[in-house]
Scaffold this motif. Sequence first.
Motif, PDB file in Angstrom:
ATOM      1  N   GLY A   1      47.657 -39.671 -12.317  1.00 40.45           N
ATOM      2  CA  GLY A   1      48.493 -39.281 -13.445  1.00 40.45           C
ATOM      3  C   GLY A   1      49.097 -37.895 -13.263  1.00 40.45           C
ATOM      4  O   GLY A   1      49.315 -37.204 -14.256  1.00 40.45           O
ATOM      5  N   GLY A   2      49.256 -37.481 -12.027  1.00 44.23           N
ATOM      6  CA  GLY A   2      49.857 -36.170 -11.752  1.00 44.23           C
ATOM      7  C   GLY A   2      48.891 -35.039 -12.023  1.00 44.23           C
ATOM      8  O   GLY A   2      49.278 -33.957 -12.461  1.00 44.23           O
ATOM      9  N   GLY A   3      47.571 -35.317 -11.785  1.00 44.84           N
ATOM     10  CA  GLY A   3      46.570 -34.258 -11.935  1.00 44.84           C
ATOM     11  C   GLY A   3      46.054 -34.103 -13.351  1.00 44.84           C
ATOM     12  O   GLY A   3      45.197 -33.279 -13.621  1.00 44.84           O
ATOM     13  N   GLN A   4      46.511 -34.928 -14.270  1.00 42.72           N
ATOM     14  CA  GLN A   4      46.107 -34.820 -15.674  1.00 42.72           C
ATOM     15  C   GLN A   4      45.831 -36.204 -16.263  1.00 42.72           C
ATOM     16  O   GLN A   4      46.473 -37.174 -15.885  1.00 42.72           O
ATOM     17  CB  GLN A   4      47.241 -34.176 -16.499  1.00 42.72           C
ATOM     18  CG  GLN A   4      47.382 -32.670 -16.363  1.00 42.72           C
ATOM     19  CD  GLN A   4      46.465 -31.921 -17.318  1.00 42.72           C
ATOM     20  OE1 GLN A   4      46.233 -32.396 -18.429  1.00 42.72           O
ATOM     21  NE2 GLN A   4      45.946 -30.784 -16.908  1.00 42.72           N
ATOM     22  N   ALA A   5      44.878 -36.304 -17.154  1.00 41.78           N
ATOM     23  CA  ALA A   5      44.673 -37.522 -17.946  1.00 41.78           C
ATOM     24  C   ALA A   5      44.086 -37.095 -19.277  1.00 41.78           C
ATOM     25  O   ALA A   5      43.002 -36.526 -19.311  1.00 41.78           O
ATOM     26  CB  ALA A   5      43.756 -38.505 -17.241  1.00 41.78           C
ATOM     27  N   GLY A   6      44.831 -37.338 -20.344  1.00 45.50           N
ATOM     28  CA  GLY A   6      44.364 -37.030 -21.700  1.00 45.50           C
ATOM     29  C   GLY A   6      43.973 -35.577 -21.860  1.00 45.50           C
ATOM     30  O   GLY A   6      42.997 -35.265 -22.546  1.00 45.50           O
ATOM     31  N   GLY A   7      44.702 -34.692 -21.202  1.00 50.71           N
ATOM     32  CA  GLY A   7      44.422 -33.267 -21.376  1.00 50.71           C
ATOM     33  C   GLY A   7      43.326 -32.750 -20.479  1.00 50.71           C
ATOM     34  O   GLY A   7      42.922 -31.592 -20.587  1.00 50.71           O
ATOM     35  N   PHE A   8      42.773 -33.613 -19.610  1.00 53.29           N
ATOM     36  CA  PHE A   8      41.756 -33.169 -18.653  1.00 53.29           C
ATOM     37  C   PHE A   8      42.356 -33.145 -17.252  1.00 53.29           C
ATOM     38  O   PHE A   8      42.950 -34.135 -16.821  1.00 53.29           O
ATOM     39  CB  PHE A   8      40.570 -34.140 -18.642  1.00 53.29           C
ATOM     40  CG  PHE A   8      39.538 -33.854 -19.692  1.00 53.29           C
ATOM     41  CD1 PHE A   8      38.319 -33.275 -19.357  1.00 53.29           C
ATOM     42  CD2 PHE A   8      39.774 -34.178 -21.027  1.00 53.29           C
ATOM     43  CE1 PHE A   8      37.367 -33.023 -20.333  1.00 53.29           C
ATOM     44  CE2 PHE A   8      38.829 -33.920 -21.998  1.00 53.29           C
ATOM     45  CZ  PHE A   8      37.621 -33.344 -21.664  1.00 53.29           C
ATOM     46  N   SER A   9      42.192 -32.037 -16.568  1.00 50.56           N
ATOM     47  CA  SER A   9      42.603 -31.993 -15.164  1.00 50.56           C
ATOM     48  C   SER A   9      41.485 -32.568 -14.311  1.00 50.56           C
ATOM     49  O   SER A   9      40.372 -32.791 -14.810  1.00 50.56           O
ATOM     50  CB  SER A   9      42.880 -30.554 -14.751  1.00 50.56           C
ATOM     51  OG  SER A   9      41.640 -29.846 -14.715  1.00 50.56           O
ATOM     52  N   GLN A  10      41.775 -32.774 -13.041  1.00 45.68           N
ATOM     53  CA  GLN A  10      40.732 -33.267 -12.115  1.00 45.68           C
ATOM     54  C   GLN A  10      39.484 -32.383 -12.168  1.00 45.68           C
ATOM     55  O   GLN A  10      38.366 -32.869 -12.279  1.00 45.68           O
ATOM     56  CB  GLN A  10      41.280 -33.245 -10.688  1.00 45.68           C
ATOM     57  CG  GLN A  10      41.644 -34.603 -10.166  1.00 45.68           C
ATOM     58  CD  GLN A  10      42.256 -34.497  -8.780  1.00 45.68           C
ATOM     59  OE1 GLN A  10      43.376 -33.994  -8.627  1.00 45.68           O
ATOM     60  NE2 GLN A  10      41.523 -34.948  -7.784  1.00 45.68           N
ATOM     61  N   GLY A  11      39.710 -31.080 -12.075  1.00 47.81           N
ATOM     62  CA  GLY A  11      38.603 -30.125 -12.078  1.00 47.81           C
ATOM     63  C   GLY A  11      37.839 -30.159 -13.399  1.00 47.81           C
ATOM     64  O   GLY A  11      36.616 -30.017 -13.427  1.00 47.81           O
ATOM     65  N   GLU A  12      38.572 -30.372 -14.503  1.00 54.70           N
ATOM     66  CA  GLU A  12      37.895 -30.426 -15.817  1.00 54.70           C
ATOM     67  C   GLU A  12      37.044 -31.682 -15.967  1.00 54.70           C
ATOM     68  O   GLU A  12      35.962 -31.653 -16.576  1.00 54.70           O
ATOM     69  CB  GLU A  12      38.935 -30.321 -16.938  1.00 54.70           C
ATOM     70  CG  GLU A  12      39.399 -28.888 -17.144  1.00 54.70           C
ATOM     71  CD  GLU A  12      40.594 -28.785 -18.076  1.00 54.70           C
ATOM     72  OE1 GLU A  12      40.687 -27.773 -18.783  1.00 54.70           O
ATOM     73  OE2 GLU A  12      41.415 -29.727 -18.107  1.00 54.70           O
ATOM     74  N   PHE A  13      37.549 -32.796 -15.415  1.00 56.44           N
ATOM     75  CA  PHE A  13      36.713 -34.004 -15.399  1.00 56.44           C
ATOM     76  C   PHE A  13      35.428 -33.745 -14.618  1.00 56.44           C
ATOM     77  O   PHE A  13      34.337 -34.129 -15.033  1.00 56.44           O
ATOM     78  CB  PHE A  13      37.466 -35.179 -14.755  1.00 56.44           C
ATOM     79  CG  PHE A  13      38.270 -35.972 -15.737  1.00 56.44           C
ATOM     80  CD1 PHE A  13      37.655 -36.621 -16.803  1.00 56.44           C
ATOM     81  CD2 PHE A  13      39.656 -36.073 -15.613  1.00 56.44           C
ATOM     82  CE1 PHE A  13      38.407 -37.348 -17.719  1.00 56.44           C
ATOM     83  CE2 PHE A  13      40.402 -36.799 -16.526  1.00 56.44           C
ATOM     84  CZ  PHE A  13      39.783 -37.432 -17.577  1.00 56.44           C
TER      85      PHE A  13
END
Lengths: 344, 267
Positions: free
Chosen positions: B51-63
Amino acid sequence: MNDLAVATVRLRKTYQVPVRQSGIAASLRSLVRRTTRDVHAVDGLSLSIAPGEITGFLGPNGAGKTTTLKMLAGLLYPTSGEVTVLGHVPSRREPAFLRQITLVMGQRNQLQWDIPVADSFELNRTVYRVPAAAFRRTLDDLASLLDLGPLMMKPVRQLSLGERMKCEIAVALLHQPRILFLDEPTIGLDVTMQRRIRAFVAEYNRRHGATVLLTSHYMADVEALCKRVIVIHHGRLLFDGELSALVARFSTHKTIAIDLDGDAPDARAVLERIGEVVSIEDGHAVVRVPKSQTARATGEILATLPVADLSVEDPPVDDVIERVFASTRDATGDGDASHEGVAG
Amino acid sequence: MIDWISIYRAQFAVTFGAQLQYRASLAIWLLGLVLAPVISLVVWTTVAASGGGQAGGFSQGEFAAYFLALLVANHLTFTWVAWDFEFRVRNGSLSGQLLRPVDPIHANIADNVTYKVITLLAVVPATAVLAWAFEPAADTSWLNLVLFLPVVALAATLRFLVEYSLAMAAFWTTRVFAINDLYYVPLFFFSGQLVPLALLPDWVRAVGNLLPFRWMLSFPVEVAIGRVAPSEVPIGVACQLAWIGAFLVVRSMAWRHGVRRYSAVGA
């Protein structure tokens, strides 16, 4: 009632047992409606036991002995009736009550399966708040009496049944309870160890004035320890009194043992006329006669046979007990609601 | 006065010894505990990447940060008391505990804490390795990390009490597993184990706030990764305390009534 160690009045425990016929239709029916059947494990039992007494609690399997002990120890709630043990209502399980009793059952119970015996002992010491010095003393006593030394550092699951039983008894007594409920305490032990446990229970009773209520399949336990026995069957009291009175009351026969002096080829024929010949060989004979005819039979034997020695004995307690249960089974039939017993 | 310190010390010695006897099963349990969040981690970082590094306001690193914090918090709050209790009721070994002048719950508490202490020795390095591999990123503060500690302790207390209360069902039916299965579905969903609650629609989150599950696991995770500001923590703590109070009552009532029904099977 509070002066008594144990008192029950019309104590009753009824289990509801699900009933299901076999087959698919019955299974489906039981999904919708469960049928249960009432089983009266203990059925109106009234007992009183004075402090310091050692009482034997007898009855065939399923008579309600263990259920009664569990109610006295506070593990089971009675369906109705009253119980007090040392003035406490057991089912409230007050710490002050629990600290004064113990229940030993022929299964693992107080010991922790995975750790050395000594650690279980230590846990119970803190839980029961046993002062260190008293603990040390009791433990030394128990260890020498029951020969626990080599077992203390072994995990419980590595112990044999007999070794485990010894440790269960020891851990159950570390807090020096005033009442001991012992359910088959010698089960699985060899004869020497059975004798040791017996001696130990007697000694504990003498030293601490503890009350002991004991069930056992070994009549030797009961004979050695208990003056008083309580016999129950189908959860009802059948007999309560001295062991000797039980024998006197329920033995219908006596056995006459005879040593013959010299040859008496017609001995068997004579004895068969007098009573039931249990055995006869090498000049030694045993005859069973109805109790009421003991005197007449003895006279006749002495008059007709060359007797060197003769003794009249009560039958072994085992036989008497067996006879008691057999007769009540015949008289009432299983599950018959009209079992009256012969309560004394 | 009961000497709780001595009792707990002795109880710890017992559970410590017992659990170290079963090192293999301990390792297997631990593997399961680590693997489940790793799977979510892989799935959601992949979703975020596509999703371009984002999903529902979470970045990969945040996940990554979320699921690693979840791994630790889940480990700290997890209990198996329902399973254990059912076993002891069914085989009758509860009888031995009922004979003692101390409520059996203390043995369970000690058991739980010991297990956590032992397994933490493996969970911490496992988390560190995963952190190195997945590169977590979180906009959090030192205060958040400090607040995580009391919040996760309350979450563990709540989860323990909820599951202990459920375990009381063993007194009525000797098959508690069915009830547990029913419990694990909403727990999995509303405690944030499946996805971060932030990704759910507003109304679902509103429902979740009214249930105990968020306060048992998701909340400490949210605090740790900075999704809850320190100023909002007291409201969450109040919810945790309210649920703890409620389940203290439930558990003691269920215990009182349940013990009456206990039929002391076997032993």
